[in-house]
Design an enzyme around this catalytic site. Structure first.
Site, PDB file in Angstrom:
ATOM      1  CG  ASP A   1      -2.294   1.463   1.105  1.00  0.00           C
ATOM      2  OD1 ASP A   1      -1.861   1.825   0.412  1.00  0.00           O
ATOM      3  OD2 ASP A   1      -2.417   1.275   2.392  1.00  0.00           O
TER       4      ASP A   1
ATOM      5  CG  ASP B   1      -3.109   2.895  -3.341  1.00  0.00           C
ATOM      6  OD1 ASP B   1      -3.663   3.016  -3.912  1.00  0.00           O
ATOM      7  OD2 ASP B   1      -3.355   4.617  -2.872  1.00  0.00           O
ATOM      8  CD  GLU B   2      -5.747  -1.084  -1.370  1.00  0.00           C
ATOM      9  OE1 GLU B   2      -5.265  -1.423  -0.554  1.00  0.00           O
ATOM     10  OE2 GLU B   2      -6.481  -0.394  -2.097  1.00  0.00           O
TER      11      GLU B   2
END
Length: 393
Positions: free
Chosen positions: A9, A102-103
């Site tokens: 993350d 963003d993961e």
């Protein structure tokens, strides 16, 4: 052999991207979002200390943290940096799933006997930060659910490794809100009967939980017990999404054509939001009765909002349809797609607009696309005969 699943993350990704380009933003409360009537897309840890959270109305965030600096987001910057991160991970990891901008989930099962799974992941994380300048948190465990929860906890306790024999003891003291599928309504329902920790939830009979909250009850019970067999899905980026309408009789009715185009936009935009995509390029296609085919496209700021995309499509069609000849086909295509963790363009849309889209999408998901739609687009009735839905990867 136990699985080895990593969740990565990128910490406060939008904020970190902005600070990468402007060091003066370091250390100050920072909010990424729209204007006074917009909502928070992301915020720094300095702002979170005052109670500011993502998706919170901007006016409420400013009351909690009046000294915060508000910035409009730059999706082109975020998309470019997300692409850089993806390339670094794909170069090293055997199986990668990009869950959002963003993961990431990585399946590195079997790596332990050659190198050491945690050491391998730690070195990958260091490389990402060194090459992009962006901070991140990761957690390593036996499945996606536990590793994702671990990442959330790791932001306070640094990167975590949760081996199989420690999974339940790690989960037990945590709030049920830590389970990814538990929303506010489920939390309130379970809290009313005294279920607030994962331990209590895991000890509840699965049958009772299913009777209480429906078909998701069994899945929730499994997650509370650290059970998740969902695979890491290999990442392939979708390039475009489109739809076309072929008329049974060629037409020159411009009003009818515009209504159908609006219906097309509404359907495609709903699909974008449902799958968490944003588009940056809009293309309109027409085919005349003599089979001449023409297209025109336009770049737009990343969005998945009907009202913004409809205006672009309408303008393109007006510029494109110049010959007074009947049309046999019209089409719309959205391309230049990027992942987003929100449903519509939080940088431009108001709190009221966000609530309206969320309410409409819930109705469409529950009762079908035709359950609620704009009157202007009601002429477009998608079916197998007149619609070709294209998904290109």
């Amino acid at each position: 052999m136990s699985r080895a699943i990593v969740h990565i993350d990128m910490n406060t990704f939008f904020v970190s991207c902005e600070r990468l380009t402007n060091s003066e933003l370091n250390g100050i409360p920072l909010i990424i979002g729209g204007g006074e009537r917009g909502v928070v897309a992301s915020c720094s840890y300095e702002a979170r200390k005052f109670g500011v959270r993502s998706a919170m109305p901007i006016h409420m965030a400013m009351k909690l943290c009046p000294q915060a600096k508000i910035m409009k987001g730059d999706m082109e910057l975020y998309s470019r940096l997300s692409h850089d991160i993806t390339e670094i991970i794909q170069e090293k990891a055997p199986v990668v799933e990009k869950a959002s901008i963003d993961e990431f989930y990585l399946d590195i099962t079997g790596m332990d006997k050659f190198y050491g799974s945690y050491r391998w992941t730690d070195e990958l994380a260091q490389r990402i930060t060194k090459e992009t300048g962006l901070p991140l948190t990761f957690a390593l465990s036996v499945n996606k659910t536990v590793s994702k929860i671990g990442t959330g906890e790791g932001k306070q306790k640094q990167n975590l490794e949760i081996p199989e024999h420690l999974v339940q003891s790690f989960l037990n003291p945590l709030s049920i809100r830590k389970i990814p599928m538990v929303g506010q309504k489920t939390f309130e329902l379970l809290s009313r009967i005294g279920i607030r920790t994962i331990r209590t939830l895991s000890e509840m009979p699965a049958e009772s939980l299913q009777q209480m909250i429906g078909k998701n009850g069994t899945e929730l019970w499994k997650k509370a017990n650290g059970i998740d067999n969902a695979p890491v899905e290999p990442y392939t980026e979708r390039k475009s999404i489109s739809t076309e309408h072929t008329f049974s009789q060629d037409t020159i009715d411009v009003l009818k054509l515009n209504r159908i185009l609006q219906g097309m936009v509404e359907k495609l935009a709903y699909q974008l939001r449902a799958e968490q995509w944003l588009t940056s390029t809009v293309t309109v296609k027409i085919r005349y009765a003599n089979f001449d085919t023409e297209t025109k496209q336009s770049r737009v700021q990343y969005t998945s909002a009907d009202h913004l995309l409809t205006q672009t499509v309408t303008d393109l069609f007006t510029k494109l349809y110049q010959r007074r000849m009947r049309l046999r086909l019209i089409g719309v295509r959205f391309s230049g797609l990027v992942r987003g963790t929100y449903q519509i363009d939080l940088f431009n849309d108001t709190e009221e607009m966000l609530s309206l889209y969320q309410a409409m999408d819930r109705m469409k998901t529950r009762y079908g696309f035709d359950a609620v739609m704009r009157c202007a687009g009601a002429s477009f009735k998608p079916n197998n005969k007149d619609e070709i839905l294209k998904r290109k990867k």
